[in-house]
Design a protein around this motif. Structure first.
Motif, mmCIF file in Angstrom:
data_model
loop_
_atom_site.group_PDB
_atom_site.id
_atom_site.type_symbol
_atom_site.label_atom_id
_atom_site.label_comp_id
_atom_site.label_asym_id
_atom_site.label_seq_id
_atom_site.Cartn_x
_atom_site.Cartn_y
_atom_site.Cartn_z
ATOM 1 N N LEU B 297 30.863 36.942 47.141
ATOM 2 C CA LEU B 297 31.293 37.897 46.259
ATOM 3 C C LEU B 297 33.201 37.603 45.634
ATOM 4 C CD1 LEU B 297 32.540 40.608 45.643
ATOM 5 C CD2 LEU B 297 33.357 41.233 47.407
ATOM 6 N N GLU B 298 33.494 37.477 44.767
ATOM 7 C CA GLU B 298 34.776 36.942 44.387
ATOM 8 C C GLU B 298 35.626 38.223 43.944
ATOM 9 O OE1 GLU B 298 34.506 33.536 41.779
ATOM 10 O OE2 GLU B 298 33.312 32.177 43.216
ATOM 11 N N SER B 299 36.331 37.858 44.132
ATOM 12 C CA SER B 299 37.444 38.996 43.576
ATOM 13 C C SER B 299 39.295 38.838 42.877
ATOM 14 C CB SER B 299 37.791 40.744 43.886
ATOM 15 O OG SER B 299 38.220 39.986 45.444
ATOM 16 N N SER B 300 39.786 39.166 41.784
ATOM 17 C CA SER B 300 40.551 39.012 40.936
ATOM 18 C C SER B 300 41.428 40.232 40.441
ATOM 19 C CB SER B 300 40.772 37.753 39.987
ATOM 20 O OG SER B 300 39.950 39.095 39.239
ATOM 21 N N LEU B 301 42.917 39.967 41.285
ATOM 22 C CA LEU B 301 43.739 41.183 39.843
ATOM 23 C C LEU B 301 44.548 40.196 39.213
ATOM 24 C CD1 LEU B 301 44.278 44.122 40.048
ATOM 25 C CD2 LEU B 301 46.296 43.563 41.844
ATOM 26 N N GLU B 302 44.437 40.947 38.135
ATOM 27 C CA GLU B 302 45.525 40.019 36.461
ATOM 28 C C GLU B 302 46.210 41.359 35.648
ATOM 29 O OE1 GLU B 302 46.237 36.737 35.848
ATOM 30 O OE2 GLU B 302 45.030 36.439 37.409
ATOM 31 N N PRO B 303 47.484 41.544 35.727
ATOM 32 C CA PRO B 303 48.272 40.636 35.953
ATOM 33 C C PRO B 303 48.883 41.454 36.897
ATOM 34 C CG PRO B 303 49.346 41.785 34.259
ATOM 35 C CD PRO B 303 47.457 42.101 34.157
ATOM 36 N N ARG B 304 49.217 40.346 37.775
ATOM 37 C CA ARG B 304 49.808 40.796 39.116
ATOM 38 C C ARG B 304 51.094 41.881 39.018
ATOM 39 N NH1 ARG B 304 48.263 38.869 44.545
ATOM 40 N NH2 ARG B 304 45.659 38.330 43.954
ATOM 41 N N GLU B 305 52.043 41.589 37.112
ATOM 42 C CA GLU B 305 53.285 42.982 37.685
ATOM 43 C C GLU B 305 52.467 43.507 36.581
ATOM 44 O OE1 GLU B 305 56.813 39.998 38.552
ATOM 45 O OE2 GLU B 305 56.401 40.982 37.020
ATOM 46 N N THR B 306 53.148 44.792 36.341
ATOM 47 C CA THR B 306 52.375 45.491 35.579
ATOM 48 C C THR B 306 53.713 46.403 35.013
ATOM 49 O OG1 THR B 306 51.198 46.856 34.293
ATOM 50 C CG2 THR B 306 51.411 47.490 36.751
ATOM 51 N N THR B 307 54.035 47.606 34.119
ATOM 52 C CA THR B 307 54.936 48.673 33.996
ATOM 53 C C THR B 307 53.837 50.224 34.652
ATOM 54 O OG1 THR B 307 55.329 47.625 32.450
ATOM 55 C CG2 THR B 307 56.476 50.181 32.915
ATOM 56 N N GLU B 308 54.738 50.404 34.490
ATOM 57 C CA GLU B 308 53.703 52.437 35.259
ATOM 58 C C GLU B 308 53.156 53.085 34.479
ATOM 59 O OE1 GLU B 308 56.806 56.433 36.661
ATOM 60 O OE2 GLU B 308 57.843 54.720 36.021
ATOM 61 N N GLY B 309 52.030 53.256 35.134
ATOM 62 C CA GLY B 309 51.439 54.195 33.491
ATOM 63 C C GLY B 309 50.460 52.957 32.523
ATOM 64 N N VAL B 310 50.427 51.556 33.561
ATOM 65 C CA VAL B 310 50.004 50.391 32.437
ATOM 66 C C VAL B 310 49.268 49.530 33.018
ATOM 67 C CG1 VAL B 310 50.172 48.650 31.229
ATOM 68 C CG2 VAL B 310 51.738 49.927 30.999
ATOM 69 N N PRO B 311 47.638 49.404 32.427
ATOM 70 C CA PRO B 311 46.390 49.524 34.289
ATOM 71 C C PRO B 311 46.311 47.686 33.474
ATOM 72 C CG PRO B 311 45.592 50.536 31.389
ATOM 73 C CD PRO B 311 47.178 50.583 31.280
ATOM 74 N N VAL B 312 46.166 47.430 34.795
ATOM 75 C CA VAL B 312 45.902 46.237 35.382
ATOM 76 C C VAL B 312 44.334 46.322 35.442
ATOM 77 C CG1 VAL B 312 47.729 45.753 35.563
ATOM 78 C CG2 VAL B 312 46.344 46.370 37.583
ATOM 79 N N VAL B 313 43.685 44.947 35.107
ATOM 80 C CA VAL B 313 41.963 44.655 35.703
ATOM 81 C C VAL B 313 42.082 44.465 36.989
ATOM 82 C CG1 VAL B 313 39.925 43.606 34.742
ATOM 83 C CG2 VAL B 313 41.417 45.290 33.392
ATOM 84 N N LEU B 314 40.945 45.036 37.976
ATOM 85 C CA LEU B 314 40.476 44.448 38.862
ATOM 86 C C LEU B 314 39.539 43.747 38.580
ATOM 87 C CD1 LEU B 314 40.750 44.281 41.932
ATOM 88 C CD2 LEU B 314 40.140 46.130 42.149
ATOM 89 N N THR B 315 39.186 42.517 39.066
ATOM 90 C CA THR B 315 37.756 42.086 38.640
ATOM 91 C C THR B 315 36.635 41.379 39.703
ATOM 92 O OG1 THR B 315 38.095 41.012 36.169
ATOM 93 C CG2 THR B 315 36.297 40.234 37.457
ATOM 94 N N LEU B 316 35.434 42.217 40.251
ATOM 95 C CA LEU B 316 35.051 41.914 41.214
ATOM 96 C C LEU B 316 33.480 40.989 40.647
ATOM 97 C CD1 LEU B 316 34.997 45.343 43.112
ATOM 98 C CD2 LEU B 316 36.291 43.600 43.595
ATOM 99 N N ARG B 317 33.572 39.865 41.535
ATOM 100 C CA ARG B 317 32.221 39.244 40.761
ATOM 101 C C ARG B 317 31.581 38.509 42.282
ATOM 102 N NH1 ARG B 317 33.136 36.608 36.217
ATOM 103 N NH2 ARG B 317 35.948 36.239 35.273
ATOM 104 N N VAL B 318 30.067 39.653 41.857
ATOM 105 C CA VAL B 318 29.058 39.198 42.938
ATOM 106 C C VAL B 318 28.232 38.207 42.350
ATOM 107 C CG1 VAL B 318 27.138 40.063 44.413
ATOM 108 C CG2 VAL B 318 29.229 41.813 43.490
#
Lengths: 264, 597
Positions: B297-318
């Motif tokens: 399992l690998e995971s990442s969150l990109e980007p680590r900084e954002t603005t309120e209401g703006v989504p970021v992407v959490l990726t999980l790789r199996v």
């Protein structure tokens, strides 16, 4: 019949071009409305009338693709590319079609002696190669005429160079105008046998969209060769010749035995 | 379609003649050693004058296809009369390793029922070594002449094989099934394959492995070289118990060169049945995702900084070797003031030469609803490792996310429900898998034959060159050869001067000079030295006829008389003189041209 005659008169008086454009636009409208069969019919009528335009073949290929008749689509994309070798959209669509065929057979290679010329003219249209050969031919005789008036070593060298170029371009133009008899399988499954006849042992099968070179014809049977070197006999009716001359789906239509394009 | 067999009939590279006695029934199996699940041939061979079809009894422990796939009939003449050899081959397999008694098989020969001998057929376990032939002869009735391994049968030309890497697995544990097609490579044999059937795999989830660049391998069996084409399937059992991988078939044709003739035959090899024992999984923990195999399992969150209401992407790789479609969504813990929604799931094959490996990627849109630092806690993914026979948990995270406050103007809602129809239509139009049609066109006209133009374009330059070359050659000769130039240009000069004679102060003398000059040019003589008497002699020598010669001399003498007698010449006389001179010049020109040629 009368309409056909009128059409031919129009062609020779220069009005025909406009009639063809109108038919082309009508076919495009059918296509955009999703009536692919009617669009294909009108595009094919243009082809039967003698119109040889890469865009017509390309659009016809698209219509057949939409009808899931991959064999006809592939043949028409090949025709479009033959007339306009740098037709990127047609090449891309052809690749898409090939990837959807069952065997994804490669295009049969030209004969070994023809490869030299193939590389010379493969990126030019037949018209370009034809006029290039004629220009070189005219240039050769112009240089010879100049040499007869003012002889010089330079003109001899130039004439020699043009003579070689003229022979090369002449063969190239001839070869371009007489391409190998490439055919595309238009039936879902075509049995290829060891000999011409249904009683012959089955050798391999070709599937819709597979391309083969027709090497020989005996009555209703043709000997085909595929890119991987397989050879055998199959029924002629199961293939569409890429051309020229350009066959259509019904195959027997010609400008002389069918009704005009205005008649539906 | 008749099929030929090694043991019984036409051999590929020769003919084996039978040595059986008359009115006899022989039964044997091929190959000699039969294992559990393996498809083999039960062959019945009967010999006599009139042989009927064999009556196949039910044989306990054997599954037999009663429709023969080998049918061969041969007739031969012997001192005793005509002999008929009937050969029938039946496909059969056994589901258990055991010893099976093959009962007598009855065939009516020459009106009397004849029976084969009973024999014991020992079915071996798949991995058990073959017993010594001398101790357990499984097929005692088999003709000894067929035991050699240096000859080929039609069945040896194309072989279908099935292999699995394991026969006892857990549910969802991957099994690698290799479907091998072996085509003989022999200078006298040509084999073509035109159809292959996939094996039936009820109870399995099957995925194909992309072979990448295809390189067929070769192998040697009994001294013969075969080309091996391999397809790999990954099977994931979806239920426990005894599952079967049915045989796969291959249809083709072979052509064998026998001296000057060719023998064609259709081939239809069939692989063995494979039996798989599938065990159920032990009781699973709550975090079990459904994955069976070995995973990472690998995971990442990109980007680590954002603005309120703006989504970021959490990726999980199996990534692993198990069934990617059985991998469920990992359990994501709930986080306050954050919405998480699964946006995308993709499955792809990962290049791995050692084993088939897949990657399943889950992408989540993580939308923070409030500013500040947000901690997304670690999450757990558990899979079952069949080698360890236990559940293995894997953890990933946590992630911290810095959320900046949004400006008021940036705070807006996204309503996906509106204008969806038009957008969908646009997507349909743009989302074609082929390029769209071309709507604009130019130069649309019917093609006409350009054969005439082609021939004109080929011939015209040659003709034009010929004209130019001839003209240039003449010009060069005129320049380089004065006598030729005088001869060629004499007429033109003479006629021009005669035409302008009235402008001359001494027209009669001019006519005389013109004629003398013309004749001097034509005869390549010096003009100054010529007299009328010279002219007479020269014309005579040149073969000018008497009439023309007399006319020339008459004109010349008249001119002389007029000049030396100072007699005036009337305009009419001058015209007549000029006309006479013109006619003489024309006639002499044609004479000299004809004589010169």
């Amino acid at each position: 019949m009368l309409m056909t005659q009128l059409l031919w008169i129009c062609v020779f008086t220069g009005i025909g071009s406009q009639a063809y454009v109108e038919e082309f636009n009508r076919a495009n409208s059918f296509y955009m409305e999703g009536e692919y069969r009617r669009a294909a019919d009108v595009y094919e009528r243009l082809v039967v009338e003698g119109v040889e335009h890469p865009v017509v073949f390309y659009n016809l290929g698209n219509a057949y693709y939409k009808l899931r008749q991959l064999g006809y689509a592939i043949a028409n994309y090949h025709r479009a590319i033959y007339l306009k070798p740098n037709f990127t959209m047609a090449k891309e669509n052809l690749t898409t079609c090939i990837t959807e065929t069952r065997q994804k057979l490669a295009l049969p290679e030209p004969q070994s002696w023809g490869k030299v010329f193939y590389f010379l003219h493969s990126s030019f249209s037949p018209k370009t190669v034809y006029y290039l050969a004629l220009t070189i031919w005219l240039g050769l005789w112009a240089v010879l005429a100049y040499h007869s008036i003012r002889p010089s070593r330079m003109s001899i060298v130039l004439a020699l160079f043009l003579a070689i170029l003229s022979i090369t371009s002449g063969i190239s133009a001839w070869q371009k105008a007489h391409p190998p008899r490439l055919a595309v399988t238009c039936e879902p499954e075509v049995p290829v046998r060891y000999g011409p006849g249904d009683a012959e042992t089955l050798r391999f099968n070709l599937y819709e969209g597979d391309r083969a070179i027709i090497e020989e014809q005996k009555d209703d049977w043709v000997r085909v060769a595929t890119a991987n070197g397989d050879r055998g006999w199959a029924r002629r009716k199961d293939f569409l010749l890429v051309g020229p001359p350009y066959e259509t789906r019904t195959k027997q239509e010609t400008p002389h035995n069918k009704e005009g394009i205005d008649k539906q | 379609m008749h099929r030929m067999n090694l043991l019984l009939t036409l051999f590929v590279f020769g003919i084996l003649t039978g040595t059986l006695p008359a009115a006899e029934v022989n039964v044997y199996v091929q190959p000699d050693t039969v294992r559990k699940g393996q498809v083999f041939q039960l062959i019945v061979e009967a010999r006599g004058e009139q042989v009927s079809e064999p009556q196949l009894p039910k044989i306990d422990g054997l599954n037999i296809n009663t429709t023969p796939n080998i049918t061969e009939d041969r007739w031969s003449l012997s001192p005793a009369g005509q002999e008929h050899i009937k050969i029938r081959g039946y496909r059969a397999y056994a589901e258990q390793a055991m010893t099976i008694t093959i009962p007598p098989i009855t065939v009516e020969i020459d009106g009397k029922p004849e029976q084969s001998k009973t024999f014991q057929l020992k079915i071996l376990e798949p991995n058990v070594a073959e017993p010594a032939q001398s101790t357990t002869p499984s097929t005692p009735n088999k003709p000894s002449s067929s035991a050699g391994n240096t000859q080929l049968s039609w069945d040896d030309l194309l072989i279908a094989q099935s292999e699995v890497d394991k026969t006892s697995v857990y549910i969802q544990q991957p099994i690698i099934l290799r479907l091998k097609r072996l085509e003989i490579r022999h200078p006298r044999v040509q084999v073509r394959v035109y159809e292959e059937t996939e094996p039936q795999t009820q109870g399995f989830y099957v995925t194909a492995i992309d072979p990448g660049t295809f390189f067929p391998t070769t192998t040697t069996i009994n001294g013969f070289e075969y080309q091996v084409t391999e397809c790999i399937r990954v099977l994931y059992p979806t239920q426990s118990g005894e599952l079967r991988i049915e045989p796969w078939e291959c249809r083709g044709a072979a052509r064998v060169r026998d001296g000057l003739r060719f023998i064609d035959n259709e081939l239809n090899p069939i692989s063995d049945v494979l039996l798989i024992h599938v065990k159920p999984l032990p009781p699973a923990p709550e975090s079990f995702s459904g994955a069976v195999g070995k995973f990472q399992l690998e995971s990442s969150l990109e980007p680590r900084e954002t603005t309120e209401g703006v989504p970021v992407v959490l990726t999980l790789r199996v990534q692993g070797n198990g069934n990617p479609n059985a991998i469920g969504q990992p359990k994501i813990p709930e986080v306050q003031n954050v919405t998480m929604s699964l946006s995308d799931t993709t499955v792809s094959q990962v290049p791995n030469p050692s084993e088939p490996t897949f990657e399943k990627v889950f992408r989540y849109n993580v939308t923070p609803l409030k500013s500040g630092e947000i901690l997304i806690p670690e999450f757990e993914f558990t899979y079952f490792d069949p080698d360890l026979e236990t559940y293995v948990p894997q953890k990933s995270g946590p992630f911290s996310l810095v959320v900046k406050p949004a400006l008021k103007s940036e705070k807006r809602f996204i309503d996906f429900s509106k204008s969806q129809g038009s957008e969908q239509r646009q997507v349909e139009i743009l989302g074609h898998d082929i390029n769209p049609i071309v709507l604009e066109i130019s130069g649309l006209s019917a093609k006409h034959s350009n054969r005439f133009f082609t021939w004109f374009a080929i011939v015209f330059p040659v003709a034009a060159y010929s004209v130019v070359a001839l003209a240039a050659s003449r010009q060069r000769k005129l320049k380089s050869n004065p006598s030729y130039a005088r001869f060629r240009l004499a007429k033109r000069r003479a006629l021009t001067k005669l035409k302008n004679i009235k402008d001359s102060s001494d027209p009669v003398g001019e006519v005389y000079r013109v004629l003398i000059s013309f004749l001097a040019d034509k005869l390549d003589k010096a003009e100054a030295s010529l007299t009328t008497s010279d002219i007479e002699k020269l014309l005579e020598d040149s073969g000018v006829n008497d009439t023309l010669r007399a006319t020339v001399l008459r004109i010349l003498r008249k001119c002389e008389r007029s000049r030396y007698a100072s007699a005036s010449v009337s305009p009419e006389e001058l015209d007549a003189l000029v006309q006479g001179a013109t006619a003489v010049v024309t006639e002499l020109e044609s004479h000299f041209r004809s004589t010169r040629c």
